[in-house]
Design an enzyme around this catalytic site. Structure first.
Site, PDB file in Angstrom:
ATOM      1  NE  ARG A 114      -1.692   8.255   4.061  1.00 30.01           N
ATOM      2  CZ  ARG A 114      -1.403   6.987   3.785  1.00 30.01           C
ATOM      3  NH1 ARG A 114      -2.074   6.353   2.837  1.00 30.01           N
ATOM      4  NH2 ARG A 114      -0.472   6.357   4.465  1.00 30.01           N
TER       5      ARG A 114
ATOM      6  CB  SER B 212       3.637   9.177   6.979  1.00 26.23           C
ATOM      7  OG  SER B 212       3.723   7.796   7.005  1.00 26.23           O
TER       8      SER B 212
ATOM      9  CD  GLU C 268      -0.098  11.406   5.522  1.00 25.47           C
ATOM     10  OE1 GLU C 268      -1.286  11.126   5.517  1.00 25.47           O
ATOM     11  OE2 GLU C 268       0.656  11.139   6.477  1.00 25.47           O
TER      12      GLU C 268
HETATM   13  N1  EPU Z   1      13.187   2.899   4.141  1.00 18.73           N
HETATM   14  C1  EPU Z   1      14.504   3.298   4.227  1.00 18.73           C
HETATM   15  N2  EPU Z   1      15.016   3.570   5.475  1.00 18.73           N
HETATM   16  C2  EPU Z   1      14.284   3.403   6.595  1.00 18.73           C
HETATM   17  C3  EPU Z   1      12.948   3.009   6.510  1.00 18.73           C
HETATM   18  C4  EPU Z   1      12.398   2.762   5.257  1.00 18.73           C
HETATM   19  O1  EPU Z   1      15.195   3.436   3.241  1.00 18.73           O
HETATM   20  O2  EPU Z   1      14.825   3.644   7.665  1.00 18.73           O
HETATM   21  C5  EPU Z   1      12.627   2.608   2.802  1.00 18.73           C
HETATM   22  C6  EPU Z   1      12.580   1.099   2.609  1.00 18.73           C
HETATM   23  O3  EPU Z   1      13.061   0.820   1.335  1.00 18.73           O
HETATM   24  C7  EPU Z   1      11.106   0.772   2.671  1.00 18.73           C
HETATM   25  C8  EPU Z   1      10.517   2.056   2.146  1.00 18.73           C
HETATM   26  O4  EPU Z   1      11.320   3.081   2.690  1.00 18.73           O
HETATM   27  O5  EPU Z   1      10.798  -0.311   1.865  1.00 18.73           O
HETATM   28  C9  EPU Z   1       9.080   2.289   2.493  1.00 18.73           C
HETATM   29  O6  EPU Z   1       8.873   2.166   3.871  1.00 18.73           O
HETATM   30  P1  EPU Z   1       7.481   1.542   4.400  1.00 18.73           P
HETATM   31  O7  EPU Z   1       6.947   0.592   3.417  1.00 18.73           O
HETATM   32  O8  EPU Z   1       7.663   1.096   5.782  1.00 18.73           O
HETATM   33  O9  EPU Z   1       6.446   2.701   4.492  1.00 18.73           O
HETATM   34  P2  EPU Z   1       6.302   4.078   3.766  1.00 18.73           P
HETATM   35  O10 EPU Z   1       6.130   4.031   2.311  1.00 18.73           O
HETATM   36  O11 EPU Z   1       7.418   4.878   4.255  1.00 18.73           O
HETATM   37  C10 EPU Z   1       3.662   4.169   3.862  1.00 18.73           C
HETATM   38  C11 EPU Z   1       2.614   5.007   4.556  1.00 18.73           C
HETATM   39  C12 EPU Z   1       2.450   4.589   6.009  1.00 18.73           C
HETATM   40  C13 EPU Z   1       2.072   3.131   6.030  1.00 18.73           C
HETATM   41  C14 EPU Z   1       3.194   2.321   5.334  1.00 18.73           C
HETATM   42  C15 EPU Z   1       2.897   0.841   5.236  1.00 18.73           C
HETATM   43  C16 EPU Z   1       2.654   7.173   3.422  1.00 18.73           C
HETATM   44  C17 EPU Z   1       3.004   8.606   3.535  1.00 18.73           C
HETATM   45  N3  EPU Z   1       2.975   6.412   4.472  1.00 18.73           N
HETATM   46  O12 EPU Z   1       4.908   4.526   4.454  1.00 18.73           O
HETATM   47  O13 EPU Z   1       1.381   5.351   6.559  1.00 18.73           O
HETATM   48  O14 EPU Z   1       1.882   2.655   7.348  1.00 18.73           O
HETATM   49  O15 EPU Z   1       3.351   2.802   3.986  1.00 18.73           O
HETATM   50  O16 EPU Z   1       2.016   0.583   4.204  1.00 18.73           O
HETATM   51  O17 EPU Z   1       2.095   6.752   2.422  1.00 18.73           O
HETATM   52  C18 EPU Z   1       0.838   7.321   7.810  1.00 18.73           C
HETATM   53  O18 EPU Z   1       0.223   7.731   6.815  1.00 18.73           O
HETATM   54  O19 EPU Z   1       0.879   8.004   8.874  1.00 18.73           O
HETATM   55  C19 EPU Z   1       1.544   6.053   7.747  1.00 18.73           C
HETATM   56  C20 EPU Z   1       2.277   5.611   8.755  1.00 18.73           C
END
Ligand code: EPU
Length: 335
Positions: free
Chosen positions: A162, A235, A331
């Site tokens: 990012r 995010s 972010e």
């Molecule tokens: N999780 C929880 N509780 C919840 C939801 C998630 O504990 O209620 C944990 C789970 O273990 C899950 C982990 O969080 O495996 C990660 O969640 P997820 O893979 O859905 O996404 P993220 O790491 O939270 C990132 C990006 C998103 C992108 C997703 C999918 C960033 C800041 N965010 O989120 O990007 O869509 O991966 O690849 O890197 C954005 O930048 O606006 C965005 C939505």
């Protein structure tokens, strides 16, 4: 070209904050941008795309610029690689939809991300194991300082998680992206590392970009708020990267979700940290932590104020710091 004074920005930020700017400039071509008399515009200058990654913390005293440069030009010579030149004002997902329809690989994992092409190249948007930097060959900008066009190769854009030259002190506010050169391919190259995508598509090979796009869209719709229905900026926090020792402290039995990084550090999902602190559904006035994905702060009432969003942000940062000793960083760009 459209220039308006005291312009309401409610429709120009996906968080739907009711704020305004002293001046709004919307241009259709690079020539129009170059021809602007920048010194006569209210300062400072701020360039926005769809406003999908911003939090306006108050009325903006300067000029907000927006590009309507919209073209998609394929340089298809019949080779495996297909260069595509795209105007900064093209809605990102229109570009992804079109390339997937043409059977071109590269952008499909980034389906449905809000925003426009120029901002995607600034922000290095990413999702489901892919980043836009993976398919960028070069970026064309207008340099507001030198008042001339400049081109950056992918390496010169210094892409990171990012992050890019355009977000760092030497580039921020100086370069306006006018077009982006992408490198797509006809060669099937599905990226299925992300668990949800793998589960949806494994065993269904050979796949098309369109099938991957549809799987990504299904997953996003399950987890993320529909921008048409509820305001947010996606995010809100970055996923923190911590040392191996810190991770052992956060999760002594190692059961917390995490991603080992090539340099020995560990990326921990901010969503997990926030969830563990019990913040799902937490509210400050009209602002709330989204129930299905706590990494997202939403404008739940439609009337949330910047102050309420900032108060909720601070509560989350403090809570996660107290419990895990980790400092979350937003972010979303605070303006
Ligand atoms: N999780 C929880 N509780 C919840 C939801 C998630 O504990 O209620 C944990 C789970 O273990 C899950 C982990 O969080 O495996 C990660 O969640 P997820 O893979 O859905 O996404 P993220 O790491 O939270 C990132 C990006 C998103 C992108 C997703 C999918 C960033 C800041 N965010 O989120 O990007 O869509 O991966 O690849 O890197 C954005 O930048 O606006 C965005 C939505």
């Amino acid at each position: 070209m459209r220039i308006q004074l005291n312009y309401d920005l409610s429709a120009q930020n996906t968080f739907r904050m009711k704020v305004s700017c002293a001046c709004w400039v919307e241009y259709e071509t690079v020539k129009e941008l170059e021809g602007l008399n920048f010194d006569r515009l209210p300062q400072p200058l701020l360039h926005v795309g769809e406003g999908s990654n911003l939090l306006f913390t108050k009325d903006f005293p300067g000029t907000v610029l927006h590009s309507n440069i919209e073209y998609i030009k394929y340089v298809d010579m019949g080779f495996e690689e297909v260069p595509v030149m795209v105007g900064a004002g093209v809605v990102w997902d229109h570009f992804v939809a079109e390339t997937c329809r043409h059977g071109l690989w590269g952008a499909e994992n980034l389906s449905l991300i809000p925003g426009e092409v120029g901002a995607a190249a600034v922000q290095n948007i990413g999702a489901y194991g892919a980043e836009v930097a993976d398919i960028i060959s070069g970026v064309v900008c207008f340099d507001l300082q030198e008042r001339k066009r400049v081109k950056f190769s992918r390496a010169e854009c210094r892409y990171g998680y990012r992050d890019s030259l355009f977000k760092q002190p030497e580039g921020k506010g100086r370069y306006v992206v006018t077009s982006v050169l992408f490198r797509l391919t006809r060669k099937p190259s599905p990226r299925l590392e992300y668990k949800g995508i793998r589960e949806a598509l494994e065993g269904r090979e050979p796949l098309t970009p369109q099938e991957v796009r549809e799987a990504v869209i299904r997953i996003r719709r399950q987890k993320l708020p529909d921008p048409e229905e509820i305001g947010s900026a996606g995010s809100f926090f970055k996923n923190p990267v911590v040392s191996r020792d810190d991770f052992a402290r956060i999760s002594p039995d190692g059961s917390a979700p995490h991603f080992d990084q090539p340099d020995g550090t560990v990326k921990v999902p901010a969503a997990w940290l926030i969830d563990q602190c019990g913040f799902k559904g937490a509210r400050e006035g009209g602002a709330a932590v989204y129930e299905r994905q706590p990494l997202v702060i939403v404008n739940a009432s439609g009337e949330a104020t910047p102050a309420e969003v900032l108060a909720l942000e601070q509560r989350i940062i403090n809570g996660v710091r107290e419990r895990f000793g980790v400092t979350l960083h937003p972010e979303v760009d605070h303006i």
